[in-house]
Design a protein around this motif. Structure first.
Motif, PDB file in Angstrom:
ATOM      1  N   PHE A 222      12.476   5.781  -2.760  1.00 47.56           N
ATOM      2  CA  PHE A 222      11.438   5.449  -1.789  1.00 47.56           C
ATOM      3  C   PHE A 222      11.549   6.267  -0.503  1.00 47.56           C
ATOM      4  O   PHE A 222      10.787   6.064   0.427  1.00 47.56           O
ATOM      5  N   ASN A 223      12.525   7.208  -0.481  1.00 54.89           N
ATOM      6  CA  ASN A 223      12.649   8.154   0.634  1.00 54.89           C
ATOM      7  C   ASN A 223      12.187   9.545   0.237  1.00 54.89           C
ATOM      8  O   ASN A 223      12.359  10.503   1.004  1.00 54.89           O
ATOM      9  N   ASP A 224      11.622   9.671  -0.967  1.00 50.48           N
ATOM     10  CA  ASP A 224      11.156  10.966  -1.445  1.00 50.48           C
ATOM     11  C   ASP A 224       9.951  11.422  -0.619  1.00 50.48           C
ATOM     12  O   ASP A 224       8.945  10.706  -0.512  1.00 50.48           O
ATOM     13  N   SER A 225      10.029  12.614  -0.034  1.00 54.35           N
ATOM     14  CA  SER A 225       8.965  13.096   0.865  1.00 54.35           C
ATOM     15  C   SER A 225       7.677  13.411   0.111  1.00 54.35           C
ATOM     16  O   SER A 225       6.569  13.201   0.631  1.00 54.35           O
ATOM     17  N   THR A 226       7.783  13.925  -1.105  1.00 53.22           N
ATOM     18  CA  THR A 226       6.566  14.223  -1.887  1.00 53.22           C
ATOM     19  C   THR A 226       5.815  12.937  -2.220  1.00 53.22           C
ATOM     20  O   THR A 226       4.581  12.858  -2.086  1.00 53.22           O
ATOM     21  N   LEU A 227       6.568  11.924  -2.644  1.00 59.35           N
ATOM     22  CA  LEU A 227       5.961  10.626  -2.929  1.00 59.35           C
ATOM     23  C   LEU A 227       5.362  10.017  -1.656  1.00 59.35           C
ATOM     24  O   LEU A 227       4.261   9.457  -1.666  1.00 59.35           O
ATOM     25  N   ALA A 228       6.077  10.173  -0.537  1.00 61.48           N
ATOM     26  CA  ALA A 228       5.603   9.621   0.735  1.00 61.48           C
ATOM     27  C   ALA A 228       4.314  10.294   1.183  1.00 61.48           C
ATOM     28  O   ALA A 228       3.385   9.645   1.695  1.00 61.48           O
ATOM     29  N   GLU A 229       4.218  11.619   0.988  1.00 62.58           N
ATOM     30  CA  GLU A 229       3.010  12.349   1.389  1.00 62.58           C
ATOM     31  C   GLU A 229       1.798  11.880   0.598  1.00 62.58           C
ATOM     32  O   GLU A 229       0.701  11.717   1.145  1.00 62.58           O
ATOM     33  N   TYR A 230       1.989  11.638  -0.693  1.00 59.38           N
ATOM     34  CA  TYR A 230       0.879  11.121  -1.505  1.00 59.38           C
ATOM     35  C   TYR A 230       0.569   9.675  -1.134  1.00 59.38           C
ATOM     36  O   TYR A 230      -0.576   9.238  -1.153  1.00 59.38           O
ATOM     37  N   PHE A 231       1.593   8.931  -0.760  1.00 56.98           N
ATOM     38  CA  PHE A 231       1.447   7.510  -0.441  1.00 56.98           C
ATOM     39  C   PHE A 231       0.539   7.298   0.774  1.00 56.98           C
ATOM     40  O   PHE A 231      -0.275   6.378   0.796  1.00 56.98           O
ATOM     41  N   ILE A 232       0.655   8.177   1.794  1.00 57.48           N
ATOM     42  CA  ILE A 232      -0.168   7.995   2.990  1.00 57.48           C
ATOM     43  C   ILE A 232      -1.591   8.526   2.803  1.00 57.48           C
ATOM     44  O   ILE A 232      -2.453   8.304   3.662  1.00 57.48           O
ATOM     45  N   SER A 233      -1.848   9.221   1.689  1.00 58.13           N
ATOM     46  CA  SER A 233      -3.206   9.736   1.443  1.00 58.13           C
ATOM     47  C   SER A 233      -4.083   8.732   0.704  1.00 58.13           C
ATOM     48  O   SER A 233      -5.259   8.999   0.468  1.00 58.13           O
ATOM     49  N   LEU A 234      -3.505   7.582   0.328  1.00 60.68           N
ATOM     50  CA  LEU A 234      -4.288   6.582  -0.416  1.00 60.68           C
ATOM     51  C   LEU A 234      -5.380   5.998   0.474  1.00 60.68           C
ATOM     52  O   LEU A 234      -5.155   5.715   1.659  1.00 60.68           O
ATOM     53  N   ASN A 235      -6.570   5.812  -0.111  1.00 60.29           N
ATOM     54  CA  ASN A 235      -7.670   5.167   0.624  1.00 60.29           C
ATOM     55  C   ASN A 235      -7.468   3.655   0.703  1.00 60.29           C
ATOM     56  O   ASN A 235      -7.968   3.005   1.618  1.00 60.29           O
ATOM     57  N   SER A 236      -6.755   3.108  -0.262  1.00 57.07           N
ATOM     58  CA  SER A 236      -6.482   1.669  -0.266  1.00 57.07           C
ATOM     59  C   SER A 236      -5.394   1.349   0.762  1.00 57.07           C
ATOM     60  O   SER A 236      -4.671   2.230   1.234  1.00 57.07           O
ATOM     61  N   ILE A 237      -5.285   0.081   1.087  1.00 59.21           N
ATOM     62  CA  ILE A 237      -4.196  -0.360   1.966  1.00 59.21           C
ATOM     63  C   ILE A 237      -2.897  -0.317   1.169  1.00 59.21           C
ATOM     64  O   ILE A 237      -2.815  -0.860   0.065  1.00 59.21           O
ATOM     65  N   SER A 238      -1.903   0.350   1.733  1.00 63.42           N
ATOM     66  CA  SER A 238      -0.616   0.504   1.048  1.00 63.42           C
ATOM     67  C   SER A 238       0.346  -0.578   1.519  1.00 63.42           C
ATOM     68  O   SER A 238       0.464  -0.862   2.710  1.00 63.42           O
ATOM     69  N   VAL A 239       1.051  -1.174   0.542  1.00 68.57           N
ATOM     70  CA  VAL A 239       1.983  -2.267   0.820  1.00 68.57           C
ATOM     71  C   VAL A 239       3.289  -1.996   0.080  1.00 68.57           C
ATOM     72  O   VAL A 239       3.279  -1.509  -1.059  1.00 68.57           O
ATOM     73  N   THR A 240       4.412  -2.310   0.732  1.00 65.75           N
ATOM     74  CA  THR A 240       5.712  -2.230   0.073  1.00 65.75           C
ATOM     75  C   THR A 240       6.390  -3.588   0.138  1.00 65.75           C
ATOM     76  O   THR A 240       6.337  -4.283   1.158  1.00 65.75           O
ATOM     77  N   ALA A 241       7.019  -3.956  -0.979  1.00 64.55           N
ATOM     78  CA  ALA A 241       7.847  -5.162  -1.050  1.00 64.55           C
ATOM     79  C   ALA A 241       8.942  -4.851  -2.052  1.00 64.55           C
ATOM     80  O   ALA A 241       8.912  -5.281  -3.207  1.00 64.55           O
ATOM     81  N   ILE A 242       9.931  -4.037  -1.597  1.00 63.94           N
ATOM     82  CA  ILE A 242      10.890  -3.428  -2.534  1.00 63.94           C
ATOM     83  C   ILE A 242      12.273  -4.063  -2.449  1.00 63.94           C
ATOM     84  O   ILE A 242      13.261  -3.463  -2.858  1.00 63.94           O
ATOM     85  N   GLY A 243      12.376  -5.248  -1.877  1.00 61.37           N
ATOM     86  CA  GLY A 243      13.575  -6.054  -2.056  1.00 61.37           C
ATOM     87  C   GLY A 243      14.752  -5.735  -1.175  1.00 61.37           C
ATOM     88  O   GLY A 243      15.858  -6.221  -1.435  1.00 61.37           O
ATOM     89  N   HIS A 244      14.610  -4.932  -0.099  1.00 60.04           N
ATOM     90  CA  HIS A 244      15.719  -4.651   0.810  1.00 60.04           C
ATOM     91  C   HIS A 244      15.357  -5.188   2.184  1.00 60.04           C
ATOM     92  O   HIS A 244      14.369  -4.779   2.784  1.00 60.04           O
ATOM     93  N   THR A 245      16.161  -6.099   2.677  1.00 57.43           N
ATOM     94  CA  THR A 245      15.898  -6.698   3.987  1.00 57.43           C
ATOM     95  C   THR A 245      16.615  -5.976   5.115  1.00 57.43           C
ATOM     96  O   THR A 245      16.266  -6.151   6.285  1.00 57.43           O
ATOM     97  N   VAL A 246      17.602  -5.148   4.780  1.00 56.58           N
ATOM     98  CA  VAL A 246      18.390  -4.453   5.820  1.00 56.58           C
ATOM     99  C   VAL A 246      17.901  -3.035   6.011  1.00 56.58           C
ATOM    100  O   VAL A 246      17.524  -2.626   7.111  1.00 56.58           O
ATOM    101  N   ASN A 247      17.891  -2.274   4.933  1.00 51.38           N
ATOM    102  CA  ASN A 247      17.503  -0.867   5.024  1.00 51.38           C
ATOM    103  C   ASN A 247      15.977  -0.737   5.000  1.00 51.38           C
ATOM    104  O   ASN A 247      15.282  -1.493   4.325  1.00 51.38           O
ATOM    105  N   GLU A 248      15.491   0.247   5.728  1.00 46.61           N
ATOM    106  CA  GLU A 248      14.052   0.535   5.759  1.00 46.61           C
ATOM    107  C   GLU A 248      13.840   1.928   5.211  1.00 46.61           C
ATOM    108  O   GLU A 248      14.318   2.916   5.777  1.00 46.61           O
TER     109      GLU A 248
END
Length: 476
Positions: A222-248
């Motif tokens: 979830f720190n992959d920059s290529t994936l992140a670049e595509y993630f912010i281009s989504l027209n839909s609202i993007s949501v994460t719930a990936i199970g880590h309460t400490v690390n972001e």
């Protein structure tokens, strides 16, 4: 017993903000301080010879606005680490207090300690800040207020078991959502990218990455920059719930809304829906009360208006009735006067007509007597003339009958003479024809005597003789 009145000190919004602004007096804000971080250029325009840029913490994406003079900014290189000297400036803006760092000098510039991938991640964070986050609450509220279903795509791992946690968090609000579940290799950036590209044109309102937890190594996807670049281009609202309460993770920083756990994700959606339902219920109750008040007020006003109008109409009716009665009396009196005048005129006219009629009857009687006498004389004269005419007609008719008898007699004599002469002429002609036929028969007989007897000629001759004899007899 005396009633003690409670007094309250009343503040305006401006005075409240001023109180908090004055309360934020810390030692670090009263003197010059040193601030260290990664410097990132903001807009390219200056305001009153100052530029407004951003200084990021080295370890995360937390930032502060930097107000720097144009001369000092000309010495800054974008995305480099700087230690700056300056002071904290607090600015009241409507209902919030903004904090800016005003640069007074550049203490040091350090060599970049970030890799190209780190710089790309910072650029992605800065790009997301420029684009802004789409508001999840606003989207859900707008959809529900328009009676539309919110379409949600949740991406899980192939062997995920957290769907139940999400459903439990969403609770009774599931009826407001159309939730479609997709699975992929949640530890592979390529697999997640492929799944996101398939969802790109399906017009989902929300696209969420949902994961129940795992080791730190699998979390690095979830720190992959290529994936992140595509993630912010989504027209839909993007949501994460990936199970880590400490690390972001980087995707957490770039998402429009981050939840720690799948259950939190479902509960967050439920909370938005529940809040809207309560607001609608409260607003409906308030609206009903207001409508009741308005209707009651309008009804009372209408009753007063109608009562006033009715009273006015009754007064107008009484006045009109009085006026009508006077008019009827006046008209009746006028009619009686006119009727009396008309009766007098009629009596006078009847008298005149009677006298005139008597005169005319007398005159007509005299004329009628005279005409009767003339008619009797004319009738006698006509009778005498008619008798003379009948006598003349009878004499003329008798004469005509005698003449007709003479004419008939003469015509009969002439007819007999003509018939006799015609019969004589025809008889002579037939006798001549008979003589000729006899001669021809004699000749034929002589010829037959010379030749053999021919029965056919004989029969023809007999027939001709018979015909001639018949015609002669008819003529005689």
């Amino acid at each position: 017993m005396e009633i003690l009145e409670t007094t309250y000190e009343v503040y305006s919004p401006t005075s409240v903000l001023a109180l908090f602004n004055n309360a934020l007096r810390l030692p670090g804000t009263e003197n010059l301080i040193h601030l260290r971080g990664r410097y990132a250029f903001g807009g390219g325009k200056s305001y009153t010879n100052y530029f407004y840029d951003t200084l990021y913490s080295e370890a995360d994406s937390i930032s502060i606005t930097v107000k720097i003079p144009a001369l000092l900014r000309s010495k800054i290189v974008n995305n480099e680490i700087y230690t700056l000297k300056g002071y904290i400036e607090k600015i009241l803006r409507n209902s919030r207090i903004d904090i800016n760092f005003v640069v007074d000098g550049i203490i040091a510039q350090e060599e970049g300690s970030f890799s190209e991938d780190d710089l790309k991640k910072f650029e992605l964070i800065q790009k997301k800040l420029e684009l802004g986050s789409k508001d999840l609450d606003t989207l859900i509220r707008t959809k529900l207020l328009n009676n539309e279903i919110v379409r949600v795509a949740n991406i899980y791992g192939h062997n995920a078991i957290v769907q139940k946690d999400f459903s439990e968090g969403l609770d009774v609000s599931q009826k407001y959502f159309e939730i479609v579940e997709y699975t992929c290799n949640i530890t592979s950036p390529t697999s997640i990218l492929t799944q996101l590209s398939e969802l790109l044109n399906l017009n989902y309102d929300i696209i969420a990455l949902v994961r129940g937890g795992g080791d730190k190594q699998s979390f690095e996807v979830f720190n992959d920059s290529t994936l992140a670049e595509y993630f912010i281009s989504l027209n839909s609202i993007s949501v994460t719930a990936i199970g880590h309460t400490v690390n972001e993770s980087l995707l957490d920083k770039l998402a429009d809304r981050r939840f720690h756990l799948p259950h939190d994700y479902g509960a967050g959606l439920h909370l938005i829906v529940d809040k809207l339902v309560q607001e609608k219920s409260n607003s409906r109750a308030l609206l009903i009360d207001e409508v009741k008040k308005d209707i009651s007020k309008q009804f009372i006003e209408q009753v007063k208006t109608l009562d006033s109008q009715l009273k006015k109409k009754n007064e107008e009716f009484v006045e009109a009735q009085k006026t009508y009665k006077e008019q009827v009396e006046n008209q009746t009196k006028s009619f009686n006067d006119q009727l009396k005048i008309r009766n007098e005129e009629v009596e006078k006219l009847k008298k005149e007509i009677t006298e005139t009629h008597e005169k005319r009857v007398r005159t007509l009687s005299e004329q009628l007597t005279k005409k009767n006498e003339e008619f009797q004389k004319f009738q006698e004269s006509s009778t005498k003339q008619l008798q003379d005419l009948q006598k003349n007609f009878q004499e003329q008719q008798k004469q005509r009958l005698e003449e007709m008898a003479n004419y008939k007699r003469e015509i009969s004599i002439l007819h007999d003479k003509n018939m006799q002469s015609t019969v004589d002429a025809q008889t002579a002609k037939l006798r001549a024809n008979l003589n000729n036929a006899s001669t021809e028969i004699t000749e034929l007989r002589a010829t037959l005597a010379k030749k053999k007897f021919n029965i056919i000629h004989f029969i023809i001759a007999v027939l001709l003789g018979a015909l001639l004899g018949y015609f002669i007899l008819r003529l005689i």
